[in-house]
Design a protein around this motif. Structure first.
Motif, mmCIF file in Angstrom:
data_model
loop_
_atom_site.group_PDB
_atom_site.id
_atom_site.type_symbol
_atom_site.label_atom_id
_atom_site.label_comp_id
_atom_site.label_asym_id
_atom_site.label_seq_id
_atom_site.Cartn_x
_atom_site.Cartn_y
_atom_site.Cartn_z
ATOM 1 N N GLY A 101 -29.719 -24.667 28.341
ATOM 2 C CA GLY A 101 -29.140 -25.664 27.464
ATOM 3 C C GLY A 101 -28.783 -25.094 26.116
ATOM 4 N N VAL A 102 -27.859 -25.787 25.474
ATOM 5 C CA VAL A 102 -27.426 -25.443 24.132
ATOM 6 C C VAL A 102 -27.451 -26.722 23.322
ATOM 7 N N ASP A 103 -28.060 -26.667 22.142
ATOM 8 C CA ASP A 103 -28.035 -27.776 21.191
ATOM 9 C C ASP A 103 -27.442 -27.254 19.893
ATOM 10 N N ILE A 104 -26.417 -27.921 19.409
ATOM 11 C CA ILE A 104 -25.813 -27.549 18.129
ATOM 12 C C ILE A 104 -25.869 -28.774 17.234
ATOM 13 N N PRO A 105 -26.573 -28.687 16.111
ATOM 14 C CA PRO A 105 -26.569 -29.824 15.182
ATOM 15 C C PRO A 105 -25.142 -30.085 14.690
ATOM 16 N N VAL A 106 -24.770 -31.330 14.606
ATOM 17 C CA VAL A 106 -23.413 -31.699 14.201
ATOM 18 C C VAL A 106 -23.084 -31.145 12.813
ATOM 19 N N GLN A 107 -24.084 -31.086 11.920
ATOM 20 C CA GLN A 107 -23.839 -30.580 10.571
ATOM 21 C C GLN A 107 -23.471 -29.097 10.558
ATOM 22 N N ARG A 108 -23.852 -28.358 11.593
ATOM 23 C CA ARG A 108 -23.583 -26.923 11.638
ATOM 24 C C ARG A 108 -22.250 -26.582 12.297
ATOM 25 N N LEU A 122 -2.307 -32.361 33.635
ATOM 26 C CA LEU A 122 -1.983 -33.256 34.748
ATOM 27 C C LEU A 122 -3.211 -34.007 35.257
ATOM 28 N N VAL A 123 -4.347 -33.325 35.302
ATOM 29 C CA VAL A 123 -5.552 -33.984 35.822
ATOM 30 C C VAL A 123 -6.420 -34.579 34.733
ATOM 31 N N GLY A 124 -6.113 -34.311 33.465
ATOM 32 C CA GLY A 124 -6.807 -34.949 32.351
ATOM 33 C C GLY A 124 -8.090 -34.278 31.915
ATOM 34 N N CYS A 125 -8.060 -32.956 31.789
ATOM 35 C CA CYS A 125 -9.247 -32.247 31.308
ATOM 36 C C CYS A 125 -8.814 -31.064 30.451
ATOM 37 N N GLY A 126 -9.775 -30.273 29.997
ATOM 38 C CA GLY A 126 -9.451 -29.112 29.200
ATOM 39 C C GLY A 126 -10.695 -28.391 28.739
ATOM 40 N N THR A 127 -10.485 -27.426 27.856
ATOM 41 C CA THR A 127 -11.573 -26.623 27.308
ATOM 42 C C THR A 127 -11.794 -27.020 25.862
ATOM 43 N N LEU A 128 -13.036 -27.300 25.520
ATOM 44 C CA LEU A 128 -13.411 -27.627 24.151
ATOM 45 C C LEU A 128 -14.024 -26.375 23.535
ATOM 46 N N ILE A 129 -13.524 -25.995 22.368
ATOM 47 C CA ILE A 129 -13.993 -24.790 21.683
ATOM 48 C C ILE A 129 -14.677 -25.228 20.394
ATOM 49 N N VAL A 130 -15.965 -24.892 20.274
ATOM 50 C CA VAL A 130 -16.774 -25.317 19.136
ATOM 51 C C VAL A 130 -17.225 -24.072 18.377
ATOM 52 N N GLU A 131 -16.920 -24.044 17.093
ATOM 53 C CA GLU A 131 -17.380 -22.957 16.230
ATOM 54 C C GLU A 131 -18.468 -23.505 15.320
ATOM 55 N N SER A 132 -19.625 -22.862 15.375
ATOM 56 C CA SER A 132 -20.728 -23.288 14.515
ATOM 57 C C SER A 132 -20.964 -22.250 13.430
ATOM 58 N N ALA A 133 -21.906 -22.532 12.546
ATOM 59 C CA ALA A 133 -22.124 -21.723 11.348
ATOM 60 C C ALA A 133 -22.433 -20.259 11.653
ATOM 61 N N SER A 134 -23.228 -19.962 12.634
ATOM 62 C CA SER A 134 -23.661 -18.583 12.817
ATOM 63 C C SER A 134 -23.291 -17.974 14.164
ATOM 64 N N ASP A 135 -22.783 -18.726 15.070
ATOM 65 C CA ASP A 135 -22.523 -18.218 16.408
ATOM 66 C C ASP A 135 -21.048 -17.954 16.634
ATOM 67 N N GLU A 136 -20.795 -17.185 17.703
ATOM 68 C CA GLU A 136 -19.424 -17.039 18.169
ATOM 69 C C GLU A 136 -18.978 -18.384 18.718
ATOM 70 N N PRO A 137 -17.669 -18.608 18.793
ATOM 71 C CA PRO A 137 -17.209 -19.894 19.337
ATOM 72 C C PRO A 137 -17.710 -20.101 20.772
ATOM 73 N N LEU A 138 -18.161 -21.308 21.053
ATOM 74 C CA LEU A 138 -18.597 -21.665 22.389
ATOM 75 C C LEU A 138 -17.475 -22.429 23.079
ATOM 76 N N GLU A 139 -17.192 -22.047 24.304
ATOM 77 C CA GLU A 139 -16.145 -22.716 25.083
ATOM 78 C C GLU A 139 -16.787 -23.498 26.211
ATOM 79 N N PHE A 140 -16.428 -24.764 26.294
ATOM 80 C CA PHE A 140 -16.921 -25.640 27.341
ATOM 81 C C PHE A 140 -15.730 -26.039 28.202
#
Length: 163
Positions: A101-108, A122-140
């Motif tokens: 699991g990964v937990d990222i505080p919203v403030q970070r 077409l199918v209604g999805c995609g990749t979410l890319i989240v950049e936090s304060a100290s980590d490399e961007p996480l792709e979901f």
């Protein structure tokens, strides 16, 4: 108590709770159809022979193993993968026997981006890319309604901003 309610802190509420998009189940369903169709065809071919019973048993064992490995396992993996946005954090949980699991505080969270190609649109999805304060961007990957999730996460970031 339903998942992820047991993981929530005081005054924390679920904003979005999603499993990966159903598109990741297309190949496992196709494998199921091919295994059942191919096994049925082969069983019908050997039916007139005198030694058909051991062949049917072998076909059932091989077909059952293929269905377990290529259809049931991905289905369970899909069902046990959770993407959750709460008022305080972003949580991702995945795994059947070994959970991660990964937990990222919203403030970070510094920035949130999304990406989706033609098929994803077409199918209604995609990749979410989240950049936090100290980590490399996480792709979901395979987030259903990724634009809506992007907007909701961005809204939670802005609402939690102390400025």
């Amino acid at each position: 108590m339903a998942y992820p309610d047991a993981l929530l802190g005081e005054n924390e509420y679920v904003v979005v709770h999603k499993h990966p998009h159903w598109k990741m189940l297309v190949l496992p369903v196709l494998v199921l159809l091919v295994v059942v169709g191919g096994g049925s065809y082969l069983a019908a071919l050997v039916a007139p022979t005198t030694w058909h019973l051991p062949v049917w048993i072998a076909l059932a064992v091989v077909g059952g193993l293929l269905v377990l490995w290529f259809t049931v396992a991905p289905l369970v993996r899909w069902r046990t993968t959770h993407f959750v946005i709460t008022t305080h954090r972003l949580m991702v949980r995945e795994g059947v026997f070994t959970r991660s699991g990964v937990d990222i505080p919203v403030q970070r969270i510094n920035s949130v981006r999304f990406r989706h190609g033609l098929l994803d649109r077409l199918v209604g999805c995609g990749t979410l890319i989240v950049e936090s304060a100290s980590d490399e961007p996480l792709e979901f990957d395979d987030i259903p309604a990724v634009e809506k999730v992007h907007t909701l996460l961005h809204r939670e970031i802005n609402e939690s901003d102390p400025d």
